[in-house]
Design a protein around this motif. Structure first.
Motif, mmCIF file in Angstrom:
data_model
loop_
_atom_site.group_PDB
_atom_site.id
_atom_site.type_symbol
_atom_site.label_atom_id
_atom_site.label_comp_id
_atom_site.label_asym_id
_atom_site.label_seq_id
_atom_site.Cartn_x
_atom_site.Cartn_y
_atom_site.Cartn_z
ATOM 1 N N GLY A 123 65.162 69.432 30.252
ATOM 2 C CA GLY A 123 64.081 69.567 29.285
ATOM 3 C C GLY A 123 64.247 70.716 28.318
ATOM 4 O O GLY A 123 63.549 70.779 27.305
ATOM 5 N N TYR A 124 65.160 71.643 28.619
ATOM 6 C CA TYR A 124 65.398 72.783 27.737
ATOM 7 C C TYR A 124 66.628 72.509 26.863
ATOM 8 O O TYR A 124 66.521 72.365 25.651
ATOM 9 C CB TYR A 124 65.594 74.064 28.556
ATOM 10 N N ASN A 125 67.807 72.456 27.488
ATOM 11 C CA ASN A 125 69.009 72.101 26.722
ATOM 12 C C ASN A 125 69.630 70.793 27.212
ATOM 13 O O ASN A 125 70.587 70.303 26.613
ATOM 14 C CB ASN A 125 70.048 73.224 26.757
ATOM 15 N N ALA A 126 69.104 70.230 28.280
ATOM 16 C CA ALA A 126 69.589 68.956 28.813
ATOM 17 C C ALA A 126 68.549 67.880 28.527
ATOM 18 O O ALA A 126 67.381 68.024 28.877
ATOM 19 C CB ALA A 126 69.841 69.066 30.312
ATOM 20 N N MET A 127 69.010 66.793 27.889
ATOM 21 C CA MET A 127 68.078 65.755 27.432
ATOM 22 C C MET A 127 68.349 64.412 28.101
ATOM 23 O O MET A 127 69.492 64.055 28.384
ATOM 24 C CB MET A 127 68.185 65.592 25.916
ATOM 25 N N LYS A 128 67.256 63.679 28.304
ATOM 26 C CA LYS A 128 67.338 62.307 28.793
ATOM 27 C C LYS A 128 66.785 61.373 27.723
ATOM 28 O O LYS A 128 66.179 61.808 26.737
ATOM 29 C CB LYS A 128 66.567 62.161 30.101
ATOM 30 N N LEU A 129 66.989 60.096 27.944
ATOM 31 C CA LEU A 129 66.499 59.116 26.970
ATOM 32 C C LEU A 129 64.990 59.168 26.863
ATOM 33 O O LEU A 129 64.419 58.998 25.787
ATOM 34 C CB LEU A 129 66.962 57.716 27.370
ATOM 35 N N ALA B 296 71.038 68.551 22.282
ATOM 36 C CA ALA B 296 70.086 67.822 21.448
ATOM 37 C C ALA B 296 68.665 68.170 21.843
ATOM 38 O O ALA B 296 67.713 67.554 21.374
ATOM 39 C CB ALA B 296 70.304 66.315 21.571
ATOM 40 N N GLY B 297 68.532 69.154 22.736
ATOM 41 C CA GLY B 297 67.222 69.586 23.205
ATOM 42 C C GLY B 297 66.636 70.696 22.357
ATOM 43 O O GLY B 297 67.227 71.110 21.354
ATOM 44 N N PRO B 298 65.501 71.218 22.770
ATOM 45 C CA PRO B 298 64.839 72.257 21.972
ATOM 46 C C PRO B 298 65.535 73.611 22.022
ATOM 47 O O PRO B 298 65.255 74.473 21.195
ATOM 48 C CB PRO B 298 63.447 72.334 22.599
ATOM 49 N N PRO C 48 74.167 86.608 36.717
ATOM 50 C CA PRO C 48 73.608 86.314 38.032
ATOM 51 C C PRO C 48 72.090 86.416 38.116
ATOM 52 O O PRO C 48 71.499 85.894 39.062
ATOM 53 C CB PRO C 48 74.283 87.348 38.940
ATOM 54 N N GLY C 49 71.478 87.065 37.159
ATOM 55 C CA GLY C 49 70.029 87.241 37.221
ATOM 56 C C GLY C 49 69.225 86.283 36.383
ATOM 57 O O GLY C 49 68.058 86.005 36.682
ATOM 58 N N GLU C 50 69.836 85.743 35.291
ATOM 59 C CA GLU C 50 69.039 84.916 34.392
ATOM 60 C C GLU C 50 69.932 84.103 33.466
ATOM 61 O O GLU C 50 71.112 84.418 33.269
ATOM 62 C CB GLU C 50 68.119 85.802 33.543
ATOM 63 N N ALA C 51 69.353 83.068 32.933
ATOM 64 C CA ALA C 51 69.987 82.299 31.862
ATOM 65 C C ALA C 51 69.153 82.488 30.608
ATOM 66 O O ALA C 51 67.919 82.444 30.656
ATOM 67 C CB ALA C 51 70.059 80.822 32.227
ATOM 68 N N LEU C 52 69.814 82.710 29.479
ATOM 69 C CA LEU C 52 69.123 82.897 28.219
ATOM 70 C C LEU C 52 69.452 81.734 27.285
ATOM 71 O O LEU C 52 70.629 81.414 27.080
ATOM 72 C CB LEU C 52 69.523 84.214 27.553
ATOM 73 N N LEU C 53 68.428 81.104 26.734
ATOM 74 C CA LEU C 53 68.592 80.004 25.787
ATOM 75 C C LEU C 53 67.874 80.348 24.490
ATOM 76 O O LEU C 53 66.806 80.970 24.509
ATOM 77 C CB LEU C 53 68.020 78.700 26.359
ATOM 78 N N LEU C 54 68.460 79.941 23.362
ATOM 79 C CA LEU C 54 67.881 80.195 22.051
ATOM 80 C C LEU C 54 67.418 78.882 21.421
ATOM 81 O O LEU C 54 67.964 77.817 21.694
ATOM 82 C CB LEU C 54 68.915 80.863 21.142
ATOM 83 N N LYS C 55 66.443 78.982 20.559
ATOM 84 C CA LYS C 55 65.879 77.795 19.925
ATOM 85 C C LYS C 55 66.941 77.045 19.117
ATOM 86 O O LYS C 55 67.734 77.641 18.397
ATOM 87 C CB LYS C 55 64.724 78.201 19.006
ATOM 88 N N ASN C 56 66.915 75.726 19.273
ATOM 89 C CA ASN C 56 67.844 74.847 18.557
ATOM 90 C C ASN C 56 67.193 74.421 17.244
ATOM 91 O O ASN C 56 66.281 73.586 17.233
ATOM 92 C CB ASN C 56 68.167 73.628 19.428
ATOM 93 N N GLN D 287 58.986 70.869 24.139
ATOM 94 C CA GLN D 287 59.590 70.000 23.124
ATOM 95 C C GLN D 287 58.607 68.978 22.578
ATOM 96 O O GLN D 287 58.755 68.499 21.455
ATOM 97 C CB GLN D 287 60.842 69.311 23.654
ATOM 98 N N LEU D 288 57.575 68.652 23.368
ATOM 99 C CA LEU D 288 56.531 67.743 22.881
ATOM 100 C C LEU D 288 55.513 68.451 21.999
ATOM 101 O O LEU D 288 54.615 67.807 21.442
ATOM 102 C CB LEU D 288 55.815 67.084 24.061
ATOM 103 N N GLY D 289 55.641 69.772 21.876
ATOM 104 C CA GLY D 289 54.751 70.537 20.998
ATOM 105 C C GLY D 289 53.450 70.960 21.639
ATOM 106 O O GLY D 289 52.521 71.387 20.940
ATOM 107 N N MET D 290 53.367 70.888 22.976
ATOM 108 C CA MET D 290 52.122 71.235 23.658
ATOM 109 C C MET D 290 51.887 72.742 23.714
ATOM 110 O O MET D 290 50.767 73.215 23.549
ATOM 111 C CB MET D 290 52.143 70.662 25.082
#
Length: 606
Positions: free
Chosen positions: A66-72, A234-236, A244-252, A598-601
């Motif tokens: 749901g963050y960087n991994a997308m499903k149909l 293709a995700g948000p 080892p402590g965290e994963a950091l993701l930036l807006k797509n 990603q749904l804008g909620m």
């Protein structure tokens, strides 16, 4: 059964050994939008692996659902319908009235994070990869229920997937929608040029078909190990780094709904068990955490954190104490009934899962909430097995057990000790069994609890028939077949291949429950519960109801497992930094917060 991770996530009980250490956080905005940092844990990813690839199929990968991994599409939490979805890579879809196909219309402005469009070719390539890893709708097993027969690229934004109607499944559409989509321009080298011809060959019979299936599944090892040079999402969000402590993701910025994605960054913290999540929540560090088992005092402590917000909803799963009927005295239904009367389910739930479960009203094989929809009035006709020591003793005596000096023994005077197993780290499961042990010992049944290393080992040894009794997830809705195959599927001897039901003897082909192949059900007559369960795979919801009622009566009378509690899905959010959280009982509550975003909620608190 789907991946272990999916089952663990269902309960929020995932455990790991890696400790959490605070890593540096990128404080710059990914897009300059000022949406701030969103902090959460991903229950799919305990024990972050800094060297893991951005690969959604990799067991230790750094693709976050749901963050960087997308499903149909994203499955709604519906009581009875498995084929309701929120948009994902697909913007819309049409399911044929007879469930023979699903036509997918992709997001018109869907793009990968490198700016290239998401196309039907990406979807077809991803489906090819799914075949190599044994996806439900894209299985190479001959005669598998709900398998796809054809994948057709209609145009650049449209894909039609057709079901093999020789053994159809009512949840075919779900099997299609619940698949990862990755960029063909990154992943295409993993499939040989003749893949689709090889797949066609694999659907036949004979040596050539067997060889083709082996070669396709062998490709799965390459898919699991593949490490893209960088995350193309293709995700948000897009993965920036992992330590080892965290994963950091930036807006797509290229995400199709980027205008409504508020956070600029997401930080997913590492965790090693429930206790660590409790500490994060108590300190107010998390904007979101999924279901986590906890006692009432911990819940009360978490509620005291500034901004703490608990959202509860339906979770289509129950916990049962299941029996290996190849072992005495559990082969005798009177013993199983005696234990059902002896175990106070209210007490077990209060001790083990007061915030995450409600005591089962009885054993029906169905979670109480959808049971009202599926079997209605029939539910009240089932034996409730209310705690009753006198009835328990009567059942034990009917089984031929003897009570000498306040202790129950087998009919021949041999001591009886009930041994229950549970995986280490599952705090609520262990607490449940310890409470059951105390109740049994207080009433003359010697008992012990044995913990095993972890959940994979637990499942392996359970399936090998090594345990007398163990805790077992059951009632896995919303699809009716999935609900009852936990009691009357492969674990109890029945398999459904090419539309034909076969039964294996106890101790063979994974049959560790060892129940009878035919049950004489009061008011129904003799039934084969495995064959009834298999029928649920293809019938409509209305056609399923009378079958569900018969199976509920069979489960209630025969007790392959004692239903202890029905799960409640508690989600933890914090209103200090963000708002727009789902309402109580929302149908998005079993989806990760990345989907909510990603749904804008999710909105920034003003």
């Amino acid at each position: 059964m789907k991946r272990l991770a999916a089952i663990v996530t269902l309960l929020g009980l995932a455990t790991a050994t890696a400790a959490c250490s605070g890593g540096p956080t990128n404080t710059s905005s990914g897009t300059g939008g000022g949406g701030g940092l969103f902090t959460a844990i991903d229950v799919l990813k305990p024990g972050l692996d800094a060297s893991g690839p951005a690969n959604p199929w990799a067991p230790k990968g750094n693709s976050f659902l749901g963050y960087n991994a997308m499903k149909l599409g994203w499955t709604k939490n519906h009581l009875t319908d498995p084929n309701q979805f929120y948009p994902g890579i697909a913007a819309s879809w049409e399911i044929a009235p007879d469930n023979s196909s699903i036509t997918l219309h992709l997001q018109p402005n869907g793009k990968w994070s490198d700016g290239k469009p998401v196309t039907a070719d990406d979807v077809k390539l991803s489906i090819g990869l799914a075949y190599t890893t044994g996806s439900t709708a894209f299985s190479t097993t001959p005669g598998a229920a709900g398998a796809a027969a054809d994948v057709q690229v209609v145009d650049a934004k449209t894909v039609k997937v057709t079901q093999d109607m020789s053994n159809p499944s009512a949840k075919f559409a779900r099997g299609v929608m619940d698949n990862w989509v990755v960029p063909a321009h990154v992943w295409s080298s993993l499939l040989p040029a003749d893949f689709w011809e090889k797949l066609k060959t694999s659907r036949g019979t004979g040596d050539a078909a067997d060889k083709a299936r082996e070669e396709i599944l062998a490709l799965g090892q390459k898919v699991l190990a593949f490490a893209p040079p960088k995350d193309i999402s293709a995700g948000p969000f897009v993965l920036e780094r992992v330590n080892p402590g965290e994963a950091l993701l930036l807006k797509n910025k290229s995400f199709y709904n980027a205008a409504n994605v508020v956070p600029d960054q997401v930080k997913l913290l590492n965790f090693g068990g429930n206790e660590q999540i409790w500490n994060y929540l108590s300190a107010g560090k998390l904007d979101h955490a999924g279901f986590t088992a906890m006692p009432t005092d911990v819940m009360n402590r978490i509620k005291q954190a500034p901004g703490s917000n608990v959202i509860k909803g339906f979770s289509p799963v129950a916990l049962g104490l299941a029996f290996n009927q190849t072992k005495k005295p559990y082969d005798n239904v009177h013993v199983r009934r005696g234990l059902a009367y002896l175990i106070d389910r209210d007490q077990v739930t209060k001790v083990a899962s007061p915030e995450g479960g409600t005591p089962a009203v009885t054993t029906s094989g169905i979670h109480q909430k959808p049971a009202q929809e599926w079997i209605g009035p029939e539910l009240s006709s089932l034996e409730p097995y209310k705690h009753d020591v006198a009835k328990a003793e009567a059942e034990f005596k009917a089984a031929g057990l003897k009570k000498t000096g306040g202790k129950w023994t087998l009919a021949d005077g041999t001591p009886w000790k009930m041994t229950m197993h549970a995986p280490a780290g599952f705090s609520d499961w262990i607490s449940a069994e310890e409470n059951i042990k105390s109740q049994l010992v207080d009433n003359g049944v010697d008992a012990e609890v044995v913990t095993v290393a972890d959940y994979p080992v637990y499942l392996e040894e359970l399936a090998a028939g090594k345990y007398d009794a163990g805790l077992w997830l059951m009632a896995l809705g919303p699809a009716p077949y999935d609900i009852f195959q936990r009691l009357y599927g492969a674990s109890n001897g029945w398999t459904n291949v090419a539309g034909k039901v076969a039964h294996s003897a106890p101790g063979k082909a994974g049959n560790w429950m060892g129940g009878k192949e035919e049950i004489d059900v009061e008011g129904v007559g003799k039934v084969n519960p495995g064959e009834l369960t298999a029928k649920l795979n293809a019938v409509s919801a209305e056609e399923a109801k009378p079958i569900m009622a018969q199976l509920a009566k069979a489960a209630n009378q025969d007790l392959p497992a004692i239903q202890l509690w029905d799960y409640v899905n508690s989600q933890f959010t914090n209103t200090t930094r963000f708002t727009g959280w789902p309402e109580q009982d929302s149908d998005v509550l079993r989806l990760p917060a990345g989907v909510w975003i990603q749904l804008g909620m999710v909105k920034k608190k003003q």
